[in-house]
Design a protein around this motif. Structure first.
Motif, PDB file in Angstrom:
ATOM      1  N   VAL A   1       8.587 -12.515   8.692  1.00 16.53           N
ATOM      2  CA  VAL A   1       8.523 -12.097   7.292  1.00 16.53           C
ATOM      3  C   VAL A   1       8.221 -10.601   7.279  1.00 16.53           C
ATOM      4  N   CYS A   2       9.007  -9.851   6.547  1.00 12.52           N
ATOM      5  CA  CYS A   2       8.816  -8.400   6.471  1.00 12.52           C
ATOM      6  C   CYS A   2       7.416  -8.080   5.933  1.00 12.52           C
ATOM      7  N   VAL A   3       6.670  -7.246   6.658  1.00 16.44           N
ATOM      8  CA  VAL A   3       5.297  -6.936   6.245  1.00 16.44           C
ATOM      9  C   VAL A   3       5.288  -6.057   5.001  1.00 16.44           C
ATOM     10  N   ARG A   4       6.425  -5.448   4.701  1.00 20.49           N
ATOM     11  CA  ARG A   4       6.462  -4.548   3.567  1.00 20.49           C
ATOM     12  C   ARG A   4       6.914  -5.229   2.280  1.00 20.49           C
ATOM     13  N   CYS A   5       8.022  -5.969   2.356  1.00 19.86           N
ATOM     14  CA  CYS A   5       8.571  -6.533   1.119  1.00 19.86           C
ATOM     15  C   CYS A   5       8.472  -8.055   1.052  1.00 19.86           C
ATOM     16  N   GLY A   6       8.086  -8.706   2.165  1.00 21.40           N
ATOM     17  CA  GLY A   6       7.913 -10.151   2.131  1.00 21.40           C
ATOM     18  C   GLY A   6       9.199 -10.948   2.268  1.00 21.40           C
TER      19      GLY A   6
ATOM     20  N   GLN B   1      16.186  -3.075   5.705  1.00 20.53           N
ATOM     21  CA  GLN B   1      16.083  -2.196   4.544  1.00 20.53           C
ATOM     22  C   GLN B   1      14.795  -1.385   4.573  1.00 20.53           C
ATOM     23  N   CYS B   2      13.680  -2.067   4.837  1.00 19.33           N
ATOM     24  CA  CYS B   2      12.385  -1.386   4.842  1.00 19.33           C
ATOM     25  C   CYS B   2      12.275  -0.425   6.028  1.00 19.33           C
ATOM     26  N   ALA B   3      12.860  -0.793   7.161  1.00 23.03           N
ATOM     27  CA  ALA B   3      12.834   0.078   8.329  1.00 23.03           C
ATOM     28  C   ALA B   3      13.579   1.371   8.012  1.00 23.03           C
TER      29      ALA B   3
HETATM   30 ZN   LIG Z   1      11.405  -5.479   3.938  1.00 27.07          ZN
END
Ligand SMILES: [Zn+2]
Length: 113
Positions: free
Chosen positions: A84-89, A108-110
């Motif tokens: 699970v992305c730590v930034r956007c979930g 995307q967040c990376a």
């Molecule tokens: Zn993300």
């Protein structure tokens, strides 16, 4: 097929080996520099050593960062939040995890980072 945990532990062991080798290399360069009593600023040899030292230090920092990243991934695995992305979930994505098992963020967040 290895489990994600095994995969992460293997990567971690590899990163640790690399960090240890770089650490030795770094110590060796520092010893060579002090033995020769070179002057980093003006002696061409000293400049080379200074560059090597900087380069090795950067690689070492990278290896240590990778270990921390893998540790964090193992932690998320234990918490059940792995993948699970730590930034956007949102899900990090299978392809990305296959390429980078320790990835903490989705593509995307990376990119935003
Ligand atoms: Zn993300």
């Amino acid at each position: 097929m290895a489990t994600t945990r095994e995969l992460l532990l293997t990567e971690r062991a590899r990163a640790r080996t690399r960090a240890a080798a770089l650490d030795r290399e770094f110590a060796g360069i520092a010893a060579a520099a002090s033995e020769e009593g070179t002057d980093d600023e003006h002696d061409p040899e000293g400049a080379t050593l200074a560059f090597e030292r900087q380069h090795t230090a950067a690689l070492l920092a990278q290896a240590l960062e990778q270990i921390a990243e893998i540790d964090a991934a193992i932690g998320r695995l234990e918490e059940g939040t792995y993948g699970v992305c730590v930034r956007c979930g949102q899900p990090v994505g299978q392809d990305r995890l296959a390429a980078r098992p320790a990835a903490a963020t989705c593509v995307q967040c990376a990119r935003v980072k």
